[in-house]
Design a protein around this motif. Structure first.
Motif, mmCIF file in Angstrom:
data_model
loop_
_atom_site.group_PDB
_atom_site.id
_atom_site.type_symbol
_atom_site.label_atom_id
_atom_site.label_comp_id
_atom_site.label_asym_id
_atom_site.label_seq_id
_atom_site.Cartn_x
_atom_site.Cartn_y
_atom_site.Cartn_z
ATOM 1 N N GLN A 42 0.803 -1.229 0.000
ATOM 2 C CA GLN A 42 0.000 0.000 0.000
ATOM 3 C C GLN A 42 0.837 1.279 0.000
ATOM 4 O O GLN A 42 0.735 2.092 0.932
ATOM 5 C CB GLN A 42 -0.928 0.016 1.208
ATOM 6 N N PRO A 43 1.706 1.469 -0.978
ATOM 7 C CA PRO A 43 2.561 2.642 -0.933
ATOM 8 C C PRO A 43 1.830 3.944 -1.313
ATOM 9 O O PRO A 43 0.869 3.920 -2.062
ATOM 10 C CB PRO A 43 3.642 2.336 -1.969
ATOM 11 N N ILE A 44 2.338 5.054 -0.764
ATOM 12 C CA ILE A 44 1.769 6.374 -1.045
ATOM 13 C C ILE A 44 2.880 7.201 -1.710
ATOM 14 O O ILE A 44 4.013 7.213 -1.215
ATOM 15 C CB ILE A 44 1.325 7.037 0.278
ATOM 16 N N GLY A 45 2.578 7.845 -2.811
ATOM 17 C CA GLY A 45 3.607 8.615 -3.526
ATOM 18 C C GLY A 45 3.598 10.078 -3.105
ATOM 19 O O GLY A 45 2.537 10.658 -2.891
ATOM 20 N N PHE B 277 0.853 3.881 -7.178
ATOM 21 C CA PHE B 277 0.306 4.440 -5.943
ATOM 22 C C PHE B 277 -1.200 4.660 -6.006
ATOM 23 O O PHE B 277 -1.709 5.203 -6.983
ATOM 24 C CB PHE B 277 1.001 5.780 -5.644
ATOM 25 N N GLY B 278 -1.869 4.253 -4.930
ATOM 26 C CA GLY B 278 -3.304 4.522 -4.829
ATOM 27 C C GLY B 278 -3.534 5.960 -4.409
ATOM 28 O O GLY B 278 -4.544 6.563 -4.739
ATOM 29 N N ILE B 279 -2.564 6.503 -3.647
ATOM 30 C CA ILE B 279 -2.663 7.887 -3.189
ATOM 31 C C ILE B 279 -1.411 8.628 -3.638
ATOM 32 O O ILE B 279 -0.288 8.136 -3.437
ATOM 33 C CB ILE B 279 -2.772 7.944 -1.652
ATOM 34 N N ILE B 280 -1.603 9.790 -4.246
ATOM 35 C CA ILE B 280 -0.447 10.598 -4.650
ATOM 36 C C ILE B 280 -0.581 11.983 -4.018
ATOM 37 O O ILE B 280 -1.595 12.671 -4.204
ATOM 38 C CB ILE B 280 -0.330 10.708 -6.186
ATOM 39 N N ILE B 281 0.438 12.370 -3.246
ATOM 40 C CA ILE B 281 0.446 13.692 -2.605
ATOM 41 C C ILE B 281 1.359 14.597 -3.418
ATOM 42 O O ILE B 281 2.508 14.239 -3.706
ATOM 43 C CB ILE B 281 0.973 13.580 -1.150
ATOM 44 N N VAL B 282 0.851 15.756 -3.825
ATOM 45 C CA VAL B 282 1.682 16.714 -4.558
ATOM 46 C C VAL B 282 1.974 17.910 -3.650
ATOM 47 O O VAL B 282 1.050 18.530 -3.118
ATOM 48 C CB VAL B 282 1.000 17.167 -5.873
ATOM 49 N N VAL B 283 3.265 18.188 -3.443
ATOM 50 C CA VAL B 283 3.661 19.338 -2.631
ATOM 51 C C VAL B 283 3.839 20.521 -3.593
ATOM 52 O O VAL B 283 4.555 20.418 -4.591
ATOM 53 C CB VAL B 283 4.981 19.061 -1.867
#
Ligand SMILES: CC(C)(COP(=O)(O)OP(=O)(O)OC[C@H]1O[C@@H](n2cnc3c(N)ncnc32)[C@H](O)[C@@H]1O)[C@@H](O)C(=O)NCCC(=O)NCCS
Ligand SMILES: Nc1ncnc2c1ncn2[C@@H]1O[C@H](COP(=O)(O)OP(=O)(O)OP(=O)(O)O)[C@@H](O)[C@H]1O
Length: 372
Positions: free
Chosen positions: A142-145, A277-283
């Motif tokens: 379950q990795p998050i990018g 990734f199921g979830i991708i966070i963009v900074v």
């Protein structure tokens, strides 16, 4: 099982019975894992939704639940392996092949049919096993990018997130630097890009006195020439991916309650990576602030060189459109801590792989294991 379903579907759609012809069977074999993947991914999505609504459950139950979430997949894996044993498939395939041989007016000999049936059952067996195995592994990881533009603050945000309980970070920039180091004595050269980079950029004086690669000089070369940048990426990508998968597996193994986050600056630029990734966070930060922070952090770069680096990446606005969560890193670091805590709450029990992620991990697994 899937393969027969696919053969039947194919026959129905094309208005004729699926015959023993290789092309039909190959299409059926391609459809088989697709059907399985779709079913598996839908199951996972349903689980993800279910677990999103169990926030009220006590903290210590959460870890138990998150590992329980993997149970249906593991059960599916064992069921799949059991029902697609080579014997049962061989039996089914042989019967079907003989039926077809009869219908085709003895175009194929019994021996040919048996030979084909064996190959078909063996392939199907491996496809099912590898699919189910990778599905289980991927679901467990379950990795998050985490990505964003250059100097937007990915590392800063990851540093804050790392302070929280149960967060493990895999940093692809760090891996990239690692695989560029001169190999130590006895270290496998195949895990390292050092020699290949020196051979690819000969006579450019990209090494320091101690023999290590001068990343500033290499950066100046590749950011000034997109073709050279792509060449460097092509050399580095396989090694980075290999190290990433290794660190993901070792970082997460047996720790079901750990959020595994991958800091990947080129998550959207690199092929395939985004699908893991199921979830991708963009900074993100506004463009003028981005340039200001880049210049401040890298005073050795001219404005033109900073702009070259910015242009080498996908525009931040496009990345934001593809994000699951956008973190606007425009507050002080202390304030950003609160934002990060909230983000972690939002993604609680929600790190399932995307449908495409399952597919690509599956393909990657099959490729790595050389099963096909
Ligand atoms: C070009 C290199 C030598 C410059 O090293 P330097 O120490 O100056 O920068 P550093 O590695 O810390 O990277 C800083 C940032 O630059 C950006 N960046 C790095 N490489 C690239 C690239 N190929 N394209 C666009 N942006 C890049 C990223 O935002 C990264 O976070 C280095 O970044 C590198 O080797 N990049 C290639 C990485 C790669 O090929 N990755 C494959 C995709 S997974
Ligand atoms: N919230 C913030 N307020 C002020 N400065 C910040 C903030 N977040 C990060 N910075 C500064 O911005 C610069 C870039 O941050 P950082 O190195 O974390 O970015 P990055 O996205 O990881 O960069 P890269 O793409 O090069 O890896 C650093 O000098 C950092 O100290």
């Amino acid at each position: 099982m899937f393969s027969f379903a696919a053969s039947w579907l194919l026959g129905t759609l094309t208005g004729r019975n699926a015959s023993l012809q290789m092309r039909d069977q190959l299409i059926a074999l391609a459809l088989a894992p697709a059907i399985g993947l779709l079913a598996g991914a839908l199951l996972m999505r349903a689980q993800a939704k279910k677990f999103r609504s169990v926030r009220h459950v006590q903290e210590d139950w959460r870890s138990a639940l998150s590992s329980l979430a993997n149970l249906p997949v593991l059960a599916g894996m064992f069921f799949g392996v059991a029902t697609t044993s080579p014997e049962s498939l061989f039996y089914a395939c042989t019967r079907r092949s003989l039926e077809i041989a009869r219908a085709e007016g003895d175009r194929y000999t019994i021996a040919e049919c048996k030979e084909y049936a064996f190959m078909h059952s063996f392939l199907t067996f491996w496809i099912c096993c590898s699919f189910l195995w990778w599905l289980a592994v991927a679901n467990t990881l379950q990795p998050i990018g985490i990505t964003g533009g250059i100097a937007c603050g990915k590392s800063t945000i990851c540093k804050i997130l790392k302070k929280q309980d149960n967060v493990a970070i895999v940093d692809l920039d760090e891996i990239a630097h690692d695989v560029q180091r001169p190999p130590k004595k006895g270290e496998a050269v195949m895990n390292n890009c050092y020699q290949t980079i020196l051979e690819t950029f000969p006579g450019k004086k990209i090494t320091k006195r101690d023999g290590s690669i001068d990343r500033k000089k290499l950066g100046d070369i590749v950011f000034a020439d997109p073709a050279k940048r792509r060449l460097l990426e092509a050399i580095m990508r396989p090694k980075i991916m290999q190290a990433m998968v290794w660190r993901m597996v070792t970082g997460k193994m047996f720790r079901t309650n750990t959020k595994l986050m991958i800091e990947a600056p080129l998550l959207f630029e690199a092929p395939i990576l985004r699908y893991i990734f199921g979830i991708i966070i963009v900074v993100s930060i506004p463009p003028d602030e981005q340039l200001k922070r880049l210049k401040k952090r890298n005073p050795e770069l001219t404005t033109a060189q900073c702009e070259q680096r910015l242009e080498a990446q996908m525009p931040l606005e496009e990345k934001k459109k593809m994000a699951t969560i956008v973190i606007e890193n425009d507050k002080s670091e202390a304030e950003m801590e609160e934002v990060c805590k909230q983000v972690l709450k939002d993604i609680e029990h929600n790190g399932m792989l995307s449908m495409e992620g399952v597919f690509f991990i599956f393909m990657f697994g099959r490729f790595v294991l050389g099963i096909w």
